[in-house]
Structures are given as C-alpha cells and as structure tokens.
Design a protein around this motif. Structure first.
Motif, PDB file in Angstrom:
ATOM      1  N   GLU A  35       0.832  -1.208   0.000  1.00 13.87           N
ATOM      2  CA  GLU A  35       0.000   0.000   0.000  1.00 13.87           C
ATOM      3  C   GLU A  35       0.864   1.256   0.000  1.00 13.87           C
ATOM      4  N   THR A  36       0.481   2.219  -0.816  1.00 11.11           N
ATOM      5  CA  THR A  36       1.105   3.541  -0.769  1.00 11.11           C
ATOM      6  C   THR A  36       0.157   4.461   0.000  1.00 11.11           C
ATOM      7  N   PRO A  37       0.596   5.052   1.111  1.00 12.81           N
ATOM      8  CA  PRO A  37      -0.320   5.915   1.871  1.00 12.81           C
ATOM      9  C   PRO A  37      -0.708   7.156   1.083  1.00 12.81           C
ATOM     10  N   TYR A  38      -1.945   7.589   1.257  1.00 11.44           N
ATOM     11  CA  TYR A  38      -2.410   8.796   0.580  1.00 11.44           C
ATOM     12  C   TYR A  38      -1.695   9.999   1.186  1.00 11.44           C
ATOM     13  N   PRO A  39      -1.136  10.886   0.360  1.00 12.30           N
ATOM     14  CA  PRO A  39      -0.407  12.031   0.926  1.00 12.30           C
ATOM     15  C   PRO A  39      -1.342  13.072   1.559  1.00 12.30           C
ATOM     16  N   ASP A  40      -0.945  13.584   2.705  1.00 13.52           N
ATOM     17  CA  ASP A  40      -1.742  14.599   3.405  1.00 13.52           C
ATOM     18  C   ASP A  40      -1.880  15.866   2.563  1.00 13.52           C
ATOM     19  N   GLY A  41      -3.075  16.442   2.576  1.00 11.56           N
ATOM     20  CA  GLY A  41      -3.280  17.778   2.003  1.00 11.56           C
ATOM     21  C   GLY A  41      -3.445  17.824   0.497  1.00 11.56           C
ATOM     22  N   GLY A 105     -17.677   7.515  -3.040  1.00 10.06           N
ATOM     23  CA  GLY A 105     -17.402   6.212  -2.463  1.00 10.06           C
ATOM     24  C   GLY A 105     -15.923   6.041  -2.151  1.00 10.06           C
ATOM     25  N   PHE A 106     -15.620   4.948  -1.484  1.00  6.53           N
ATOM     26  CA  PHE A 106     -14.229   4.650  -1.125  1.00  6.53           C
ATOM     27  C   PHE A 106     -13.702   3.614  -2.117  1.00  6.53           C
ATOM     28  N   TRP A 118      -5.785   3.698  -1.234  1.00 12.81           N
ATOM     29  CA  TRP A 118      -7.204   3.950  -0.972  1.00 12.81           C
ATOM     30  C   TRP A 118      -7.503   5.435  -1.102  1.00 12.81           C
ATOM     31  N   VAL A 119      -8.676   5.727  -1.645  1.00 14.56           N
ATOM     32  CA  VAL A 119      -9.106   7.127  -1.764  1.00 14.56           C
ATOM     33  C   VAL A 119     -10.581   7.245  -1.398  1.00 14.56           C
ATOM     34  N   LYS A 120     -10.966   8.458  -1.038  1.00 18.47           N
ATOM     35  CA  LYS A 120     -12.398   8.807  -1.000  1.00 18.47           C
ATOM     36  C   LYS A 120     -12.642   9.573  -2.297  1.00 18.47           C
ATOM     37  N   LYS A 141      -7.977  12.145   0.867  1.00 13.96           N
ATOM     38  CA  LYS A 141      -7.509  11.134   1.829  1.00 13.96           C
ATOM     39  C   LYS A 141      -8.707  10.569   2.599  1.00 13.96           C
ATOM     40  N   PRO A 142      -8.850   9.251   2.628  1.00 16.16           N
ATOM     41  CA  PRO A 142      -9.986   8.650   3.339  1.00 16.16           C
ATOM     42  C   PRO A 142      -9.676   8.438   4.814  1.00 16.16           C
ATOM     43  N   SER A 143     -10.722   8.303   5.610  1.00 11.22           N
ATOM     44  CA  SER A 143     -10.480   7.955   7.017  1.00 11.22           C
ATOM     45  C   SER A 143     -10.158   6.461   7.076  1.00 11.22           C
TER      46      SER A 143
END
Lengths: 158, 248
Positions: A35-41, A105-106, A118-120, A141-143
């Motif tokens: 997984e690549t984390p979604y970047p903040d902001g 959706g997610f 993952w994205v919203k 960025k999703p919760s």
C-alpha cells in the motif's frame, strides 16, 4: 489504449488475474499487497470524456498512479481498476453519474507498480450548455475507519 | 448609473486602501462609473448578490458556482501564482502529530472564510471528524484563531495558508502545522456581471496588461498582487466542478 500490465514494472511479489472492464475491454492485472499511503493535504484530480477516457490529470494523480502523463491521457480511467474492487461499485458509479448525479465512495486503486492506494472519490458530471461533456473525479484522503469497513464489505459484494 | 464592485470579505485588512485605489484606476481606464462597496461578512455580500446589486466582484471560490450558474457572471482574471490553500495547526505543545489522531469533540477555531473552511474540514476527514462531531468556533480574524490555540481555548485551527504564513514569528513558534493543503487550482477571481458583460473583453485586456504599466504595477502592489492572469470560461467551470465535489 489500455495495455496489459508488465512484469518489469511490478515491485514485489505479485498475483495475476484478467479483469473484464467497461467497454468490452480485458486487461491482465499484476498486483501486490503493497500500500502507498495517501499524501496529506493533496487532491487527486482527473477528468474524462463521456466514455470514461482520461482527458486531464493533475500532478498528484501522476505521482500516486505511478504512470506518466502521456500513459494516462486518452486511456480508459479503468487503468486504475483494482481486482479487489467489486464490479457493483462501478456499476453504481456509472448508473449514478449517467443520471446527472454526484457519486461518492471509497475506492482501492491500482498503481502501475502493482501496489495500491485507498481514496475517497467524488465524481460529478461536467454539464456545459445543458450537455454532459465529461466527468470530473476528485480523490481525497480517506479515514482509516472507513477503509477498514470497506476491506470487510467489498469481498462480500462479488 | 453607477456599477457596484465588491470584494470577498476575507481580504487582508492591509489592502483596504489598495482596493479603493484599484477602483479609481479601474474607473479611469474603463470610463465606467464604479462604486466600491465593502461588505463586513459573506452573508451580507451574498444578500447583495442575490438581489442583483453587484456588477463586479473579487469573489471567493466558494461563491463562484452561484455567481456563474445562477447570476450569469463570467470570469475576468485571477492573481498570478496565488492559489488559496489551507492549514490545520495546533498548539506547539500538543502531542498530536497527525490529523488521524485527533479525537471527536475537539474544539476547532475557524473564520467565516468559506473556501478555507471547506478545505480545512476535508483535511480533518482522515481523523473521522466532521461538522457533526467537532465544536466549531467562528472567529473574526486568523489572528484570533491563533490566539485561541495559544490560550488553549481551541484544539485545532483552520487557517488560510497565506494568513498563517503572515503571522508573527513569535506566534508561529508556538504553533505546529499538522497539514498544509497542496491543491493549487482553487483561487479568488475577479468576475463581471450581466450588466457589464458586453465589456468583458475590454476589462479583461486592461487588467491583464495592468502589470506592464508602471502606474498599474504600483496599484497592483497595493493589493499584494504581482499581476492579473486571464481566466478562460472552461477554467472557471473546472474550478466550480472541483468545489462542487469538495462540498459533499
């Protein structure tokens, strides 16, 4: 044009599957568990024509997908389709936006290197002079709680 | 009859006189009678727009959809290289390092600046926070947002990035940024209403050329703007669509 994924592009151990995509397309998918984390902001933004072919991407889209801009433009948006996403989710997306409504959706997206993020996602029709000229998709960025819910729910929707 | 020009109420107080000088410049260049009306808040400005009093506006992106789609406004120009970005900050002594670790029930200090509020709330979503589970405290200025954080009256502050960057070093040293948005395509826009729309091309070319003239450049400096850049209709439609996706 949507090409099969290439072994040389993949980072890490992978699995292989062939997906049937919108528009009678099929694609060989090579995917990993990285997984690549979604970047903040950041927002990932793209637009497509009415058939879902990409007409615009922003820099965050390029960075997160791992593809170049040239590889993305004029390619079906399903280049991001991950095998863990249930087809029902995309049917719901298309049914909703083709009625002129907003869809949210997610989504678990596939990267060029076989990994995922993952994205919203929110998709809206672009209405110009009363006509739908395409669709804009904005991902944020999703919760983590919502992602965990989807990880449990999505396998039950196949 | 005079045309009414108004500025998004989130303008920097340092630039009040600059906007009046800009209005004088605009009248001279266009030959139109233009009255500058400053509204104290977004609510009273929106009331004026709804009752069709406004002919020219330096608009917050949040209001662009209403102006274009309901009131027939068209975009003229945007400031060069100045996108609206938001910052989520906490007191420097707060041990939280990630928005995802903030808890429901936190006190959030904001201003009534609608696009910054929207971007800020989106950046709180990864922490499962939304308007239903945080306590919002609306402040008059970003300095007051910072003061609430310093006093411990608020847990989180949502700032316009430019306003945060302009806080004194002493204040900033007592704050900590958790997230800074990097959206790049949300910006304020100078827009023209239906009564003046036939003169759009003339207004747009005068404004775009403004920075090429010594006097015009001086007027722009009073607004803190380097130059105006023309906005195409499709660029504005794209930003409206984008704001629409965020406002969900």
């Amino acid at each position: 044009m949507l090409h099969d994924m290439k072994h040389d592009d993949i980072v890490g151990d992978y699995q292989e599957i062939t997906l049937n995509l919108f528009g009678n397309l099929t694609r060989k998918i090579l995917y990993t568990q990285i997984e690549t984390p979604y970047p903040d902001g950041k927002l990932i933004v793209s637009t497509t024509d009415p058939n879902g072919v990409i007409t615009h991407v922003n820099q965050a889209f390029i960075e997160m997908s791992g593809y170049t801009k040239d590889e993305l433009l004029n390619t079906p948006h399903s280049i991001l389709r991950h095998p863990d996403m249930p087809p029902a989710a995309f049917k719901d997306l298309w049914d909703t936006i083709q009625k002129g409504n907003k869809w949210q959706g997610f989504v678990k997206n596939l990267r060029k290197d076989g990994g995922y993020y993952w994205v919203k996602a929110t998709v809206i029709p672009n209405v110009r002079n009363g006509k739908v000229t395409g669709y804009t998709s904005v991902r944020r960025k999703p919760s983590r709680t919502k992602v965990e819910e989807c990880i449990k729910l999505y396998p039950t929707l196949f | 009859m005079s045309n009414l020009f108004t500025i998004s109420p989130d303008f920097s107080p340092d630039h009040i006189s600059g906007w009046y000088i800009f209005n004088t410049w605009l009248q001279k260049q266009t030959g139109e009678a233009i009255h500058l009306e400053m509204y104290n808040d977004f609510h009273s400005q929106r009331e004026a727009i709804k009752s069709d009093k406004v002919d020219l506006i330096y608009a917050n992106p949040f209001d662009a959809a209403m102006l274009v789609r309901e009131k027939g406004f068209l975009p003229l120009v945007k400031p060069l290289g100045r996108a609206d970005e938001a910052i989520i900050a906490v007191n420097a002594e707060n041990t939280v390092e990630d928005v995802a670790h903030l808890l429901p029930g936190i006190r959030v200090a904001v201003t009534d600046d609608p696009d910054v509020h929207l971007m800020g709330m989106i950046m709180l979503e990864p922490g499962d926070l939304d308007a239903n589970n945080v306590n919002i405290n609306v402040c008059d200025t970003y300095v007051l947002v910072a003061k609430h954080l310093l006093r411990g009256d608020a847990d989180v502050g949502i700032f316009l990035a430019e306003a945060y960057d302009n806080l004194s070093n002493m204040i900033k040293s007592q704050l900590k940024i958790l997230v800074r948005s990097q959206i790049s395509v949300i910006h304020h826009s100078l827009m023209i209403g239906p009564k003046l729309v036939e003169k759009r091309d003339k207004f747009q070319s005068l404004l775009v050329d403004m920075s090429n003239d010594a006097k015009g450049k001086g007027v722009l400096e009073g607004l803190g703007i380097d130059a105006w850049v023309g906005i195409e209709d499709e660029e504005m439609e794209f930003m409206i669509d984008l704001m629409d996706t965020l406002n969900t």
